[in-house]
Design an enzyme around this catalytic site. Structure first.
Site, PDB file in Angstrom:
ATOM      1  N   ASP A  71     -10.252  -3.303  -4.899  1.00  0.00           N
ATOM      2  CA  ASP A  71      -9.282  -2.348  -4.364  1.00  0.00           C
ATOM      3  C   ASP A  71      -9.254  -1.117  -5.269  1.00  0.00           C
ATOM      4  OD1 ASP A  71      -7.117  -1.024  -3.310  1.00  0.00           O
ATOM      5  OD2 ASP A  71      -5.658  -2.616  -3.677  1.00  0.00           O
ATOM      6  N   SER A 114       0.830  -1.208   0.000  1.00  0.00           N
ATOM      7  CA  SER A 114       0.000   0.000   0.000  1.00  0.00           C
ATOM      8  C   SER A 114       0.871   1.266   0.000  1.00  0.00           C
ATOM      9  CB  SER A 114      -0.952  -0.070   1.191  1.00  0.00           C
ATOM     10  OG  SER A 114      -2.000   0.840   1.051  1.00  0.00           O
ATOM     11  N   HIS A 123      -8.132  -4.996  -0.627  1.00  0.00           N
ATOM     12  CA  HIS A 123      -7.001  -4.227  -0.131  1.00  0.00           C
ATOM     13  C   HIS A 123      -6.656  -4.610   1.309  1.00  0.00           C
ATOM     14  CE1 HIS A 123      -4.129  -0.958  -0.530  1.00  0.00           C
ATOM     15  NE2 HIS A 123      -4.330  -0.724   0.755  1.00  0.00           N
TER      16      HIS A 123
END
Ligand SMILES: *[C@@H]1O[C@H](CO)[C@@H](O)[C@H](O)[C@H]1NC(C)=O
Ligand SMILES: *[C@@H]1O[C@H](CO)[C@@H](O)[C@H](O)[C@H]1NC(C)=O
Length: 400
Positions: free
Chosen positions: A343, A195, A373
């Site tokens: 996501d 991320s 995610h």
């Protein structure tokens, strides 16, 4: 105090009840309960953080950070620390940056040099820590027999860009220069992150590729990375922007906390009005969206932006690696990219993998049709995340 506590309790109860009711897409991985519970918790935390700020208890990002960390740390306490067996874990400083080093005891005893991996935790540049990612980084060190360095870079919004990036570069250089002290083969050091950590890993890789006096990074492995802030209307932002696991609302706030800690233009960003026609028809738009063809190339210095603090940074590849020119991508090390269908950041990773491949970089891309995610942190808890972890490890074993 009692009144405040009661208010918070009622707010939690109402929000939880509300989010229990939110549907989770059919396609999301089994057990869908994970996505649902995780999403519910995230959404509740976010709203409580806003309520807290409104009541004068901390700022929204501070509140999100402390509640998320409390929740994760309770989870870790329950887990115990047996997962660290066989590792020597040391909190130390690399060139002024806090890091945690994981050294497999077996590797230290074997006498021969081992590979190394720098890891940057996710959390939107704003939250989470080397502690919340401790099980993941410990697992990597053990499974790879590698020395893993988890970097505790400075967080936004207290420290806006380029603080986190600068820390990441400094820690990486230090490890490359001092690998021998850790019995690490300096020609076998990779970099990875999830991320926002994937953003930092990609940014560091871009910058270090130009350094002449350092050993080259062996590989970069990017887990659902955040790579661009010029288009918040890519198909996944449109189709999955409402998901509780990572909503468009949340992602735009995170980018802004990292950019300049000014959320007053948030609606402008969400509407994609922070970029004008010039950018929307330029090569930059094409970097993000394959539908944008026949672009009119522009030079960064000629771009007109609205009056927003530090807005031109959104074209800086150190902030948003997908903005790098093809010439900058050429010559990057072999790259692994993991993306998930559910996501908002899906296309950030998909497009980076595609562009790297086109410029001749060796790319391995694993896309999870049922993934969402943040799921990799649950590698111990459910099947798809465990499979994703295995595939990621398999790549690293071959490429470190
Ligand atoms: C603007 O960017 C510069 C460097 O890029 C940074 O040092 C400064 O803190 C930023 N200001 C704000 C308000 O974000
Ligand atoms: C975005 O721009 C469009 C077209 O100029 C305008 O209609 C809309 O109101 C703007 N929205 C925001 C939130 O700035």
């Amino acid at each position: 105090m009692a009144v405040k506590a009661a208010l918070v309790f009622v707010a939690v109860a109402v929000l939880l009840a509300y989010y229990c009711d939110q549907p989770v897409p059919e396609g999301i991985a089994e057990p869908r309960l994970y996505a649902k519970v995780q999403g519910m918790v995230f959404r509740t935390v976010q709203n409580l953080a806003k309520i807290g700020e409104y009541l004068g208890v901390g700022t929204e990002p501070q509140n999100i950070r402390s509640v998320m960390e409390t929740i994760v740390n309770v989870g870790l306490k329950l887990k115990g620390s047996s997962y660290r067996e066989g590792l020597k874990c040391t909190d130390t400083m690399f060139d002024g940056v806090k890091v945690r080093v994981y050294e497999p005891v077996s590797a230290a005893q074997s006498g021969s040099k081992v590979p190394g991996l720098l890891y940057f935790h996710g959390g939107g540049w704003v939250m989470l820590s080397v502690d919340t990612h401790d099980p993941l980084t410990a697992h990597l060190a053990k499974q790879l027999g590698a020395v893993v360095v988890s970097v505790d870079y400075r967080l936004a919004p207290e420290h806006v860009f380029p603080a986190a990036f600068d820390d990441s570069v400094a820690a990486t250089k230090f490890f490359l220069q001092n690998a021998e002290k850790y019995n690490v083969d300096r020609t076998r050091i990779g970099i990875s992150g999830d991320s926002a950590g994937g953003n930092l890993a990609a940014a560091v890789t871009l910058v270090l590729a130009k350094e002449k006096d350092l050993p080259k990074l062996k590989t970069q492995a990017l887990i659902y990375p955040a790579l661009q802030a010029i288009n918040f209307n890519t198909p996944p932002y449109i189709n999955h922007g409402h998901l509780n696991t990572l909503s468009k609302d949340r992602m735009v706030s995170l980018w802004l906390w990292y950019l300049n800690n000014d959320l007053s233009f948030k609606k402008v960003f969400e509407a994609n009005n922070h970029t004008g026609v010039q950018i929307k028809k330029s090569q930059y738009a094409g970097y993000v969206d394959p539908e944008v063809v026949d672009v009119t190339p522009i030079k960064k210095e000629n771009v007109k932006f609205p009056e927003i603090t530090n807005i031109s940074t959104i074209l800086d590849p150190r902030f948003a690696p997908l903005m790098a020119d093809d010439a900058d991508l050429k010559g990057l090390p072999p790259t692994y990219v993991m993306t998930c269908e559910y996501d908002v950041l899906r296309d950030d990773g998909v497009m980076y993998a595609r562009r790297l491949g086109k410029t001749g970089v060796k790319v391995n891309h694993d896309h999870y049709e049922h993934g969402f995610h943040g799921f990799l942190n649950s590698f111990d808890d459910y099947e798809l995340a465990g499979i994703a972890m295995q595939n990621y490890l398999t790549y690293l074993r071959k490429n470190l």
